[in-house]
Motif scaffolding. Structure first.
Motif, PDB file in Angstrom:
ATOM      1  N   ALA A   4       0.816  -1.161   0.004  1.00 44.96           N
ATOM      2  CA  ALA A   4       0.046  -0.084   0.050  1.00 44.96           C
ATOM      3  C   ALA A   4       0.768   1.161   0.049  1.00 44.96           C
ATOM      4  O   ALA A   4       0.409   2.114  -0.512  1.00 44.96           O
ATOM      5  N   ARG A   7       2.390   1.918  -3.413  1.00 43.37           N
ATOM      6  CA  ARG A   7       1.477   2.471  -4.320  1.00 43.37           C
ATOM      7  C   ARG A   7       1.073   3.764  -4.146  1.00 43.37           C
ATOM      8  O   ARG A   7       0.929   4.689  -5.035  1.00 43.37           O
ATOM      9  N   VAL A   8       0.989   4.349  -2.813  1.00 41.21           N
ATOM     10  CA  VAL A   8       0.907   5.565  -2.313  1.00 41.21           C
ATOM     11  C   VAL A   8       2.006   6.611  -2.859  1.00 41.21           C
ATOM     12  O   VAL A   8       1.857   7.655  -3.488  1.00 41.21           O
ATOM     13  N   LEU A  11       1.853   7.057  -6.562  1.00 39.94           N
ATOM     14  CA  LEU A  11       0.864   7.956  -7.027  1.00 39.94           C
ATOM     15  C   LEU A  11       0.976   9.577  -6.527  1.00 39.94           C
ATOM     16  O   LEU A  11       0.875  10.124  -7.580  1.00 39.94           O
TER      17      LEU A  11
END
Lengths: 160, 102
Positions: A4, A7-8, A11
């Motif tokens: 996670a 992915r953050v 992004l």
């Protein structure tokens, strides 16, 4: 680092890259860029605003430098006059002819400065393509002549 | 006609025991939901966010914001550059380079 967080991170990086790229494109389109030591920021504006090609820009820059040298001489004359005027005006208890004479000299010199500025504007306009030169003169005189009279400048208001 | 499969008879005779607790199914789903709630908030947010439409909208928002920020900075730069030029040629402007010496 878990999936996670990765992915953050991706992004955030992608968002920053997109924003940075869009910002750079927009800045390049609107702004005039940063001044190189050889050309002042003001001249860069002139080049961008009136779409001058390199050859015209070089000539305008030379003219600007020559104008500046003359300007410097007049500024020194004005400085000398100002110093004398201040000295005499402080000493006098009334408006003496000497002070009046110095005021008149200062006015004449200021008049010369404005005249030289106008001559410079005409010379710069002549170097530009006709339409750009006309726009330059219209905008500059609207901005600078009232400024010279009142000693302060308002915002640029091109008049149609 | 399809021949009868002996396995069918066997399966039809197989008793399926009912769960003792009538709320068994509900509790199972409840536990699954509780397990999902324990996942990190960032993961839940990402799961919500990672849809093509939302990602595209976010990218568009980033581009728009970038354009606005760059445009504002560019306009400021242009205005500043214009003022520098005007001051440099106007000898009576208070920001004229030689004005301070007077």
């Amino acid at each position: 680092m878990n999936a996670a967080s990765k992915r953050v991170g991706i992004l955030v990086l992608a968002a920053a890259a997109l924003m940075g790229l869009a910002s750079w494109v927009s800045y390049r389109a609107v702004g005039v860029g940063r001044a190189a030591p050889s050309a002042g920021l003001g001249l860069l504006w002139l080049k961008a605003e009136y779409g001058l090609d390199e050859d015209t820009f070089r000539k305008v820059s030379e003219l600007h430098a020559a104008y500046f040298r003359e300007c410097e001489q007049r500024c020194h004359q004005l400085e000398t006059l100002d110093n004398q005027l201040l000295k005499d005006a402080v000493m006098a208890r009334e408006l003496l002819p000497k002070v009046e004479e110095e005021l008149a000299k200062e006015d004449a010199l200021c008049h010369d400065c404005r005249q030289a500025m106008l001559k410079h504007l005409y010379a710069v306009a002549q170097l530009m393509p006709e339409a750009a030169g006309q726009r330059f003169l219209a905008e500059m005189t609207a901005m600078l002549l009232p400024a010279a009279v009142h000693g302060e400048r308002g915002s640029l208001q091109p008049r149609n | 006609m399809k021949p009868t499969d002996p396995l069918d008879d066997l399966l039809s005779q197989w008793p399926v025991p009912q769960a003792d607790d009538p709320s068994f199914h509900r509790e199972v789903w409840h536990r699954i939901a509780a397990g999902q709630d324990e996942s990190p908030w960032a993961e839940r947010l990402l799961n919500w966010w990672f849809r093509p439409r939302r990602i595209a909208l976010s990218a568009a928002a980033c581009v728009l914001l970038g354009f606005i920020v760059g445009g504002v900075a560019g306009a400021k730069n242009r205005t500043q550059a214009r003022d520098v030029y005007l001051s440099s040629i106007n000898p009576l402007d208070s920001h004229h380079p030689h004005y301070a010496t007077r």
